[in-house]
Write a protein that holds these residues in place. Sequence first.
Motif, PDB file in Angstrom:
ATOM      1  N   TRP A  77      62.192   3.975  43.896  1.00  0.00           N
ATOM      2  CA  TRP A  77      63.097   3.408  44.229  1.00  0.00           C
ATOM      3  C   TRP A  77      62.167   2.072  44.607  1.00  0.00           C
ATOM      4  O   TRP A  77      61.866   0.651  44.346  1.00  0.00           O
ATOM      5  CB  TRP A  77      63.424   3.491  45.773  1.00  0.00           C
ATOM      6  CG  TRP A  77      65.264   4.050  45.549  1.00  0.00           C
ATOM      7  CD1 TRP A  77      64.857   5.425  45.839  1.00  0.00           C
ATOM      8  CD2 TRP A  77      66.057   3.714  44.596  1.00  0.00           C
ATOM      9  NE1 TRP A  77      66.648   6.000  45.452  1.00  0.00           N
ATOM     10  CE2 TRP A  77      67.262   4.892  44.232  1.00  0.00           C
ATOM     11  CE3 TRP A  77      66.918   2.640  44.005  1.00  0.00           C
ATOM     12  CZ2 TRP A  77      67.718   4.641  43.804  1.00  0.00           C
ATOM     13  CZ3 TRP A  77      67.516   2.613  42.942  1.00  0.00           C
ATOM     14  CH2 TRP A  77      68.754   3.438  43.349  1.00  0.00           C
ATOM     15  N   CYS A  95      61.734   0.263  41.123  1.00  0.00           N
ATOM     16  CA  CYS A  95      62.629  -0.080  40.647  1.00  0.00           C
ATOM     17  C   CYS A  95      62.511  -0.893  41.715  1.00  0.00           C
ATOM     18  O   CYS A  95      62.709  -2.395  40.614  1.00  0.00           O
ATOM     19  CB  CYS A  95      63.771   0.901  40.942  1.00  0.00           C
ATOM     20  SG  CYS A  95      65.886  -0.061  40.382  1.00  0.00           S
ATOM     21  N   GLY A  98      62.228  -5.201  39.802  1.00  0.00           N
ATOM     22  CA  GLY A  98      63.298  -6.243  40.534  1.00  0.00           C
ATOM     23  C   GLY A  98      62.026  -7.285  40.484  1.00  0.00           C
ATOM     24  O   GLY A  98      63.246  -8.330  40.033  1.00  0.00           O
ATOM     25  N   LEU A 105      65.442  -6.964  34.439  1.00  0.00           N
ATOM     26  CA  LEU A 105      66.436  -6.276  35.921  1.00  0.00           C
ATOM     27  C   LEU A 105      67.474  -5.468  34.989  1.00  0.00           C
ATOM     28  O   LEU A 105      67.957  -4.346  35.362  1.00  0.00           O
ATOM     29  CB  LEU A 105      67.118  -7.595  35.409  1.00  0.00           C
ATOM     30  CG  LEU A 105      66.279  -8.511  35.966  1.00  0.00           C
ATOM     31  CD1 LEU A 105      67.404  -9.987  36.284  1.00  0.00           C
ATOM     32  CD2 LEU A 105      66.191  -8.173  37.911  1.00  0.00           C
ATOM     33  N   LEU A 106      67.854  -5.718  33.246  1.00  0.00           N
ATOM     34  CA  LEU A 106      68.037  -4.184  32.083  1.00  0.00           C
ATOM     35  C   LEU A 106      68.059  -2.630  32.544  1.00  0.00           C
ATOM     36  O   LEU A 106      68.659  -1.531  32.640  1.00  0.00           O
ATOM     37  CB  LEU A 106      68.571  -4.011  31.396  1.00  0.00           C
ATOM     38  CG  LEU A 106      69.029  -6.014  30.847  1.00  0.00           C
ATOM     39  CD1 LEU A 106      69.139  -6.188  29.312  1.00  0.00           C
ATOM     40  CD2 LEU A 106      70.676  -5.374  31.257  1.00  0.00           C
ATOM     41  N   TRP A 107      66.411  -2.885  32.943  1.00  0.00           N
ATOM     42  CA  TRP A 107      65.668  -1.259  33.643  1.00  0.00           C
ATOM     43  C   TRP A 107      65.532  -1.111  34.298  1.00  0.00           C
ATOM     44  O   TRP A 107      66.004   0.002  34.441  1.00  0.00           O
ATOM     45  CB  TRP A 107      63.857  -1.228  32.728  1.00  0.00           C
ATOM     46  CG  TRP A 107      63.066  -0.706  33.272  1.00  0.00           C
ATOM     47  CD1 TRP A 107      62.817   0.963  31.798  1.00  0.00           C
ATOM     48  CD2 TRP A 107      62.679  -0.298  34.615  1.00  0.00           C
ATOM     49  NE1 TRP A 107      62.184   1.306  32.979  1.00  0.00           N
ATOM     50  CE2 TRP A 107      62.536   1.057  33.568  1.00  0.00           C
ATOM     51  CE3 TRP A 107      62.489  -0.644  35.385  1.00  0.00           C
ATOM     52  CZ2 TRP A 107      61.645   1.561  34.704  1.00  0.00           C
ATOM     53  CZ3 TRP A 107      62.295   0.419  36.227  1.00  0.00           C
ATOM     54  CH2 TRP A 107      61.728   1.179  36.114  1.00  0.00           C
ATOM     55  N   CYS A 108      65.941  -1.830  35.429  1.00  0.00           N
ATOM     56  CA  CYS A 108      65.898  -1.845  36.709  1.00  0.00           C
ATOM     57  C   CYS A 108      67.518  -0.418  36.736  1.00  0.00           C
ATOM     58  O   CYS A 108      67.505   0.643  37.413  1.00  0.00           O
ATOM     59  CB  CYS A 108      66.379  -2.948  37.376  1.00  0.00           C
ATOM     60  SG  CYS A 108      64.211  -3.711  37.795  1.00  0.00           S
ATOM     61  N   LEU A 109      68.700  -1.480  36.097  1.00  0.00           N
ATOM     62  CA  LEU A 109      69.824  -0.891  35.750  1.00  0.00           C
ATOM     63  C   LEU A 109      69.778   0.937  35.922  1.00  0.00           C
ATOM     64  O   LEU A 109      70.391   2.181  35.861  1.00  0.00           O
ATOM     65  CB  LEU A 109      70.934  -1.460  35.256  1.00  0.00           C
ATOM     66  CG  LEU A 109      70.874  -2.624  35.802  1.00  0.00           C
ATOM     67  CD1 LEU A 109      72.216  -3.642  34.776  1.00  0.00           C
ATOM     68  CD2 LEU A 109      71.922  -2.536  37.480  1.00  0.00           C
ATOM     69  N   ALA A 110      69.011   1.248  34.311  1.00  0.00           N
ATOM     70  CA  ALA A 110      68.757   2.116  33.877  1.00  0.00           C
ATOM     71  C   ALA A 110      68.086   3.397  33.847  1.00  0.00           C
ATOM     72  O   ALA A 110      68.220   4.366  34.207  1.00  0.00           O
ATOM     73  CB  ALA A 110      68.096   2.136  32.543  1.00  0.00           C
ATOM     74  N   TRP A 111      67.033   2.856  35.026  1.00  0.00           N
ATOM     75  CA  TRP A 111      66.240   3.583  36.210  1.00  0.00           C
ATOM     76  C   TRP A 111      66.627   3.965  37.281  1.00  0.00           C
ATOM     77  O   TRP A 111      66.999   5.630  37.537  1.00  0.00           O
ATOM     78  CB  TRP A 111      64.798   2.889  36.198  1.00  0.00           C
ATOM     79  CG  TRP A 111      63.700   3.508  37.335  1.00  0.00           C
ATOM     80  CD1 TRP A 111      63.691   3.245  38.571  1.00  0.00           C
ATOM     81  CD2 TRP A 111      62.933   4.534  36.673  1.00  0.00           C
ATOM     82  NE1 TRP A 111      62.832   4.446  38.648  1.00  0.00           N
ATOM     83  CE2 TRP A 111      61.891   5.125  37.863  1.00  0.00           C
ATOM     84  CE3 TRP A 111      62.767   5.237  35.908  1.00  0.00           C
ATOM     85  CZ2 TRP A 111      61.683   5.987  38.007  1.00  0.00           C
ATOM     86  CZ3 TRP A 111      61.210   6.599  36.128  1.00  0.00           C
ATOM     87  CH2 TRP A 111      61.307   6.946  37.524  1.00  0.00           C
ATOM     88  N   SER A 112      67.161   2.708  38.036  1.00  0.00           N
ATOM     89  CA  SER A 112      68.762   3.894  38.986  1.00  0.00           C
ATOM     90  C   SER A 112      69.469   4.749  38.712  1.00  0.00           C
ATOM     91  O   SER A 112      70.016   5.520  40.215  1.00  0.00           O
ATOM     92  CB  SER A 112      68.623   2.509  39.684  1.00  0.00           C
ATOM     93  OG  SER A 112      69.931   1.666  38.543  1.00  0.00           O
ATOM     94  N   TRP A 113      69.656   4.857  37.547  1.00  0.00           N
ATOM     95  CA  TRP A 113      70.920   5.653  36.522  1.00  0.00           C
ATOM     96  C   TRP A 113      69.945   7.064  36.986  1.00  0.00           C
ATOM     97  O   TRP A 113      70.227   8.485  37.209  1.00  0.00           O
ATOM     98  CB  TRP A 113      71.493   5.391  36.198  1.00  0.00           C
ATOM     99  CG  TRP A 113      72.598   6.697  35.364  1.00  0.00           C
ATOM    100  CD1 TRP A 113      73.921   6.819  36.123  1.00  0.00           C
ATOM    101  CD2 TRP A 113      72.325   6.599  34.326  1.00  0.00           C
ATOM    102  NE1 TRP A 113      74.198   8.094  34.890  1.00  0.00           N
ATOM    103  CE2 TRP A 113      73.840   7.344  34.013  1.00  0.00           C
ATOM    104  CE3 TRP A 113      71.849   6.421  32.884  1.00  0.00           C
ATOM    105  CZ2 TRP A 113      73.753   8.393  32.842  1.00  0.00           C
ATOM    106  CZ3 TRP A 113      72.204   7.607  31.977  1.00  0.00           C
ATOM    107  CH2 TRP A 113      73.302   8.217  31.432  1.00  0.00           C
TER     108      TRP A 113
END
Length: 470
Positions: free
Chosen positions: A93, A96, A100, A196-204
Amino acid sequence: MEKSAKGKPLSAQFGKRHIQAILMFFCITIEFASRNILNVAIVSMTDPDASSNPDVPTYDWDDTNIILSSFSWGYIILQVLAGQMGISHGYKWVVCAAMGVNSVASCLIPFLASQWGSAGVMGTRVVQGMAQGFFFPIAHLMIGKWAPENERSRMTTFVYIGVGVGGVISGPITGYLSGSSWGWPSVFYVFGAMGLLWCLAWSWAGYDSPATHPTISPSERKYIEESLGQHEDKGSIPTPWKAIFTSIHYWAVVVAFLGSAYGNIFITTETSQYLVNVMNLSVEWNGLVNALPHIAAIVTLPLYGYASDKIIERQWLTRVNARRFFQLYGSYVQAIVLAWMAFLNESQVALAIVLPIIGNAAIGGILYGSDVNLIDLSPRFAGVTHGFSNTLSSAIAMLAPIVVQYTVTDMSDPTQWRIPFLVASLGYAVTSTFFGFFASGDRQWWDAGPKDQSETTDKPAEIIDLENVI
């Protein structure tokens, strides 16, 4: 060699460790691209004729080199903290949040430039620098936790080739968008959205270690942890700062970082202005030409990674001598290139384009010299050791644009560019020579944690094996 349930060697199986490497590759790609775009875009931000749309704002700034250096002001602040946080609290996190912040800041640059001028851009770049200070220490920490020893060079190659890919995509995209009707502001929106799109993939799909991954196979986890000699049952281990800072082998890496960081910042922040002002390239061509050295790095990095693994595996060179070879090869070639460019004139456009390609094709070798050597010395503390090394080297690198600001008073005069080119050249050569003398390829005793440190209280000071220097 241990095998999976399917009967294939685990080293040949695609696993969760590869997913972590892919995600970190995209992190480094986006990070370096968003760092690099201003170096090209600033030409359009100060040139009323750069865009086909007359409504795109431009500014009359005389402090462009100070603006370019402002990223480094923030970059040096949080890197040690980043590595320490990654060890003590996990890095998922943390990285991430850093991405962001970096991405939102990118999107805000056009607005802040219109409201507060160059000061607004500098403030935003400081924030981006602070956020991006997290990425490389955490990438080193991720590799230290997820890469089995015999896969270390290959995983390091894959992750850090993102630097080259980021350079390749940022130059042409920035040049094209800046010259289009959308103008330079669109560049910062595009790369901010990517982050921002990378943050979504990484958080998953991103995880702190094999031990915390919920779906990793027991065989892959065992393979990774036994290869590294590390298990997650020891809990949080305090960072052995005294042992780190009294290790001559660690300082060999730090010194090497100083020269390469200064040279890299000089090349990435100043080459665009040199090509436009001295060699009279257009903004669009400048973006394309800036991508060519990064393409060279993308081509050569995997070759160096493969060669590094084979040289060590077949015992053609010891691990430490392989690290020395790649460090010296990359740095000396780049030093020669920069010294040569110091004496070009405006009629030698072809050489001004070709020489950086040659230099970048070689400089990737240092990834298998001083960079990966940090993981050799201490996989567990690679994040904090990289954080301190990068902090100190980035502080020195801040001087590169400032040297240009005060030595190049006429940006179109090639003779005034000689001093900055020669300073960067000497930096590469001298610092890498120091690394060549004092490097080690062995995992250090202090990587094992407090118990091992207490058992070695009578450990004598490190002795340099001069017979193994050459």
